[in-house]
Design an enzyme around this catalytic site. Structure first.
Site, PDB file in Angstrom:
ATOM      1  N   ASP A  31      -9.111   3.465  -2.574  1.00  0.00           N
ATOM      2  CA  ASP A  31     -10.146   3.873  -1.619  1.00  0.00           C
ATOM      3  C   ASP A  31     -11.441   4.327  -2.287  1.00  0.00           C
ATOM      4  O   ASP A  31     -11.734   5.524  -2.383  1.00  0.00           O
ATOM      5  CB  ASP A  31      -9.601   4.988  -0.720  1.00  0.00           C
ATOM      6  N   ASP A  34       0.856  -1.190   0.000  1.00  0.00           N
ATOM      7  CA  ASP A  34       0.000   0.000   0.000  1.00  0.00           C
ATOM      8  C   ASP A  34       0.896   1.246   0.000  1.00  0.00           C
ATOM      9  O   ASP A  34       2.105   1.154   0.198  1.00  0.00           O
ATOM     10  CB  ASP A  34      -0.880  -0.049   1.263  1.00  0.00           C
ATOM     11  N   GLU A  58       2.783   4.882  -4.065  1.00  0.00           N
ATOM     12  CA  GLU A  58       2.823   5.795  -5.242  1.00  0.00           C
ATOM     13  C   GLU A  58       4.165   6.533  -5.351  1.00  0.00           C
ATOM     14  O   GLU A  58       4.568   6.813  -6.466  1.00  0.00           O
ATOM     15  CB  GLU A  58       1.680   6.798  -5.160  1.00  0.00           C
TER      16      GLU A  58
HETATM   17  O1  MIG Z   1      -3.999   6.273   4.459  1.00  0.00           O
HETATM   18  O2  MIG Z   1      -3.618   1.033   5.671  1.00  0.00           O
HETATM   19  O3  MIG Z   1      -6.016   2.201   0.311  1.00  0.00           O
HETATM   20  O4  MIG Z   1      -6.962   0.048   1.787  1.00  0.00           O
HETATM   21  O5  MIG Z   1      -6.872   0.234   4.585  1.00  0.00           O
HETATM   22  C1  MIG Z   1      -4.713   5.096   4.319  1.00  0.00           C
HETATM   23  C2  MIG Z   1      -4.755   1.801   5.813  1.00  0.00           C
HETATM   24  C3  MIG Z   1      -3.774   3.926   4.146  1.00  0.00           C
HETATM   25  C4  MIG Z   1      -4.985   3.108   2.262  1.00  0.00           C
HETATM   26  C5  MIG Z   1      -5.478   1.878   1.574  1.00  0.00           C
HETATM   27  C6  MIG Z   1      -6.501   1.200   2.437  1.00  0.00           C
HETATM   28  C7  MIG Z   1      -5.897   0.842   3.765  1.00  0.00           C
HETATM   29  C8  MIG Z   1      -5.377   2.113   4.447  1.00  0.00           C
HETATM   30  N1  MIG Z   1      -4.411   2.786   3.572  1.00  0.00           N
END
Ligand code: MIG
Length: 751
Positions: free
Chosen positions: A472, A384, A387
């Site tokens: 999201d 996650d 980017e």
């Molecule tokens: O700032 O890890 O898209 O699926 O639950 C949020 C917490 C960070 C973004 C991800 C989401 C995840 C969440 N993350």
């Protein structure tokens, strides 16, 4: 490796050097240029490359798969010709002939390249990775610059993933435009209504542009995925249902969710741990406070046939006593700012540093840290924030940019194969290379097992390493509806293993929305319920028994279709086809098929037409020519070739099978661990039908060495026949049945 070159001074525009390549109106360009042409997988492919004077060639591509590195695709074995065997020959014809779609390029400015191609008014545009859009991408701008914006409203442009591969359908041809550069790109797809597409690329490096021309869409995807690689067969468990939430933040919750799953008898294969399993968000650690028996808990789940997937962010907590930080710092593996100081971004652990995943040695080091997951018997890794996304910084390069800042002003610098470059030059590769490190780490540490990696950011070719989900979304009906065209375009961008959060990530999911979402979600190649802690809970059981029964029925259908879904991944491995396909994939000559955003094909044999509107219990469904049989009601036959109003009650499976198809199905199982022993039924939809059934062990790479079984199935006038096309996997004894018009009988498959 190429030496670091001093950047040429571009600001002084020079005269054309008389190269034929300069026939376009660019006065700026003073570098080198090459045009080549070849043919593979039924497509004609032109490759254009430009690079700055003084460099030896264009930058090394990470998207284009190197067959020696990529072991999961043995093209020769499939009797297919691979791109490595094809010969590019230099294309002097470029001087006389015009390019497909009359493509032209120029250097518009010191750091800006401009490509144009024609988009006649009847041309349609698809692909381009993750776009918040209907299926046809025409009529707007699409900026490709990996970015995390949690508010997915129609004006949102930059998304997490960047895949610069566009499919253009014009008349009887399918064109593919692949601008292989991981820098900022903006594609204007006839926004100005002048029947022209314009791409701006902000980069001081060179680029490679591939232009494909194919007679069919499957040929085009076969060619593109020959170039950029394909996914391996996912492990069976990853094709099951995943239950997630941000977060199951302590051991008790984690275990009780697992118990609840098994109690509910909703089939499931995986429970997901979001960031709160970690020790103050330090990567590759777990909280001893909240998960005192971390490994034991995971083993408990394993004993219940539930795998665990853990989240992994790129940010490493900046803290001397944290070993991952100390070690990475000692090795100088974290990115630095242009002035040489450490780059620090704020993420969950607070001040954090970021590995330079562009470097091979950094990836190997990061991959080795995955021992933490393997030692704890954690099966999947979820990347996650890659980017990369910082909590304290806005979008680094806004969508209206016309210039690329100097290398030193791009947040940080990274080490490309040819030398140091500003981060923006290669930003779109950050998540791709991180996912690659996870994949390669899991593969090295568990060589007998197909890894499962899930990533949010990615670039062309990410399918080699990872599944993707689209970030999201919200618990909105609009996002339920949007998931169809978005996933269609992801699939047409070469990425088969994809899904969105079932139930929606943000906001509160209602009972009706949740059930409708499962009706559709069981057909997402990647099938996971996930939600944010800021919203209401949305596990399948939270709305009481009636809703739970409906959801159980739907998830059971997912598992029932497992043999068919596995076959679809086989198709991808063999020819690059997506799992979730637009209607025009199979009905290219049917004009209606191009205008449909709320239906899709799950493989060519099953069409899905979900309800995506609140309060609706019927909808108009377009049935392509042929005859269609509801998946759940073989007594009904619907004549195709038109639109029909279909009643669709809550909790029903919104799918129709093409008459003449045999769908292999599994008997009821609670997880894919029971699949080996499951009964397989060949369900004939119609009195005469054909189908394919494949078997493999569902975990290893043996299928690449002939370790699979394949049968071609036929039902003719009520009689079943099977021809063995391959027999290389010794399956445990299992029962095979054939179901013709509701009459079941046992059959034997020849070897
Ligand atoms: O700032 O890890 O898209 O699926 O639950 C949020 C917490 C960070 C973004 C991800 C989401 C995840 C969440 N993350």
């Amino acid at each position: 490796m190429k030496k670091v070159q001093e950047r040429p001074n571009w600001t002084e525009a020079r005269q054309l050097k008389g190269r034929k390549a300069d026939l376009v109106d660019h006065k700026m360009f003073q570098g080198e240029f090459k045009a080549e042409k070849t043919e593979f997988q039924g497509a004609n492919v032109v490759k254009l490359q430009a690079w700055p004077a003084g460099e030896e060639g264009p930058p090394e591509s990470f998207a284009v798969s190197d067959p020696s590195e990529f072991r999961h695709q043995d093209l020769e074995d499939n009797g297919q010709e691979g791109v490595d065997q094809s010969v590019w020959y230099s294309w002097s014809a470029y001087e006389e002939e015009s390019m497909p779609l009359d493509l032209r390029w120029s250097q518009a400015d010191e750091s800006r390249w401009r490509f144009t191609f024609s988009l006649p008014s009847d041309a349609k545009c698809f692909g381009l990775g993750e776009r918040l859009s209907g299926v046809n991408l025409r009529g707007r701008e699409h900026t490709l610059f990996a970015y995390s914006d949690a508010l997915h409203i129609p004006s949102l442009d930059t998304m997490y993933m960047s895949v610069p591969f566009l499919v253009v359908k014009h008349q009887k041809r399918y064109y593919g435009v692949f601008l292989d550069s991981p820098a900022w790109q903006k594609w204007n797809l006839d926004m100005d209504l002048d029947e022209t597409a314009k791409i701006d690329l902000l980069s001081r490096r060179g680029w490679t542009l591939f232009m494909f021309v194919a007679e069919t869409l499957p040929d085009l995807l076969a060619a593109y995925t020959t170039l950029t690689g394909r996914s391996n067969l996912p492990p069976d468990w990853a094709l099951g249902y995943h239950q997630s939430r941000w977060s199951y933040g302590n051991q008790e919750t984690f275990l009780s969710v697992a118990e609840q799953i098994r109690e509910s008898q909703i089939p499931c294969d995986c429970v997901v741990l979001d960031i709160d399993y970690m020790d103050e968000y330090r990567v590759f650690t777990h909280s001893k406070k909240r998960f005192p028996e971390f490994k034991e808990s995971i083993d408990k789940l394993n004993a219940m046939n539930l795998k665990t997937t853990c989240i992994l962010d790129p940010g490493v907590k900046k803290e001397e006593r944290f070993s991952v930080y100390a070690d990475g710092k000692k090795r100088d593996f974290f990115v630095r700012r242009g002035d040489g100081r450490s780059f620090i971004g704020k993420v969950w652990p607070g001040a954090s540093v970021f590995p330079d995943f562009l470097r091979h040695d950094v990836r190997v080091w990061w991959a080795a840290q995955h021992g933490f997951f393997v030692d704890n018997n954690i099966q999947g890794v979820w990347n996650d924030m890659n980017e990369p996304c910082f909590l304290d910084k806005p979008c680094p390069l806004p969508p209206d940019s016309e210039q690329l800042p100097a290398d030193k002003n791009q947040g940080f610098v990274q080490q490309a194969p040819e030398g140091k470059v500003g981060h923006f030059e290669v930003r779109n590769l950050y998540g791709f290379q991180m996912a690659r490190a996870s994949f390669e780490g899991l593969l090295a540490l568990r060589p007998e097992e197909r890894p499962f990696v899930l990533t949010r950011s990615g670039y062309s070719g990410v399918q080699r390493y990872s599944a993707v989900w689209l970030g999201d979304n919200m618990s909105w009906w609009e996002h339920l509806a949007l998931s169809v065209p978005m996933l269609i375009n992801v699939g047409l961008s070469g990425i088969p293993f994809c899904g969105v959060d079932v139930g929606g990530f943000g906001g509160d999911c209602s009972q009706e929305l949740l059930i409708r979402w499962y009706e559709l979600g069981i057909f997402y190649p990647f099938f996971r319920n996930h939600s944010s802690m800021e919203g209401a809970v949305q596990e399948p059981w939270v709305f009481g028994e009636e809703a739970e029964n409906k959801i159980r029925h739907l998830v059971e259908m997912r598992y029932k279709l497992l043999p068919y879904l596995k076959r679809l991944f086989w198709e991808h491995v063999r020819n690059g086809a997506p799992i979730l396909r637009p209607l025009f994939w199979a009905y290219p000559n049917d004009d209606n098929a191009y205008g449909i955003d709320d239906q899709f094909l799950f493989g060519n044999d099953i069409m899905v037409a979900p309800i995506v509107k609140r309060g609706h219990d019927s909808r108009v469904v377009y049935f392509p020519p042929g005859r269609w049989i509801p998946l759940e009601n073989k007594n009904e036959i619907i004549a195709g070739g038109g639109y029909k109003l279909i009643k669709h009650e809550l909790g029903k499976v919104p799918a129709y099978v093409r008459e003449g198809t045999i769908i292999p199905t599994s008997s009821a199982i609670q997880s894919t661990a029971e699949y080996e022993e499951a009964q397989i039924t060949f369900e004939s939809f119609g009195d005469s039908a054909i189908g394919i059934y494949l078997e493999d062990d569902g975990t290893s790479f043996e299928y690449e060495n002939d370790g699979y079984n394949e049968w071609l199935l036929r039902v003719e006038n009520g009689e079943f026949k099977a021809d063995c096309a391959n027999y290389g996997y010794i399956a445990p004894d299992r029962t095979y049945l054939v179901d013709i018009n509701g009459e079941c009988s046992q059959v034997k498959l020849p070897k």
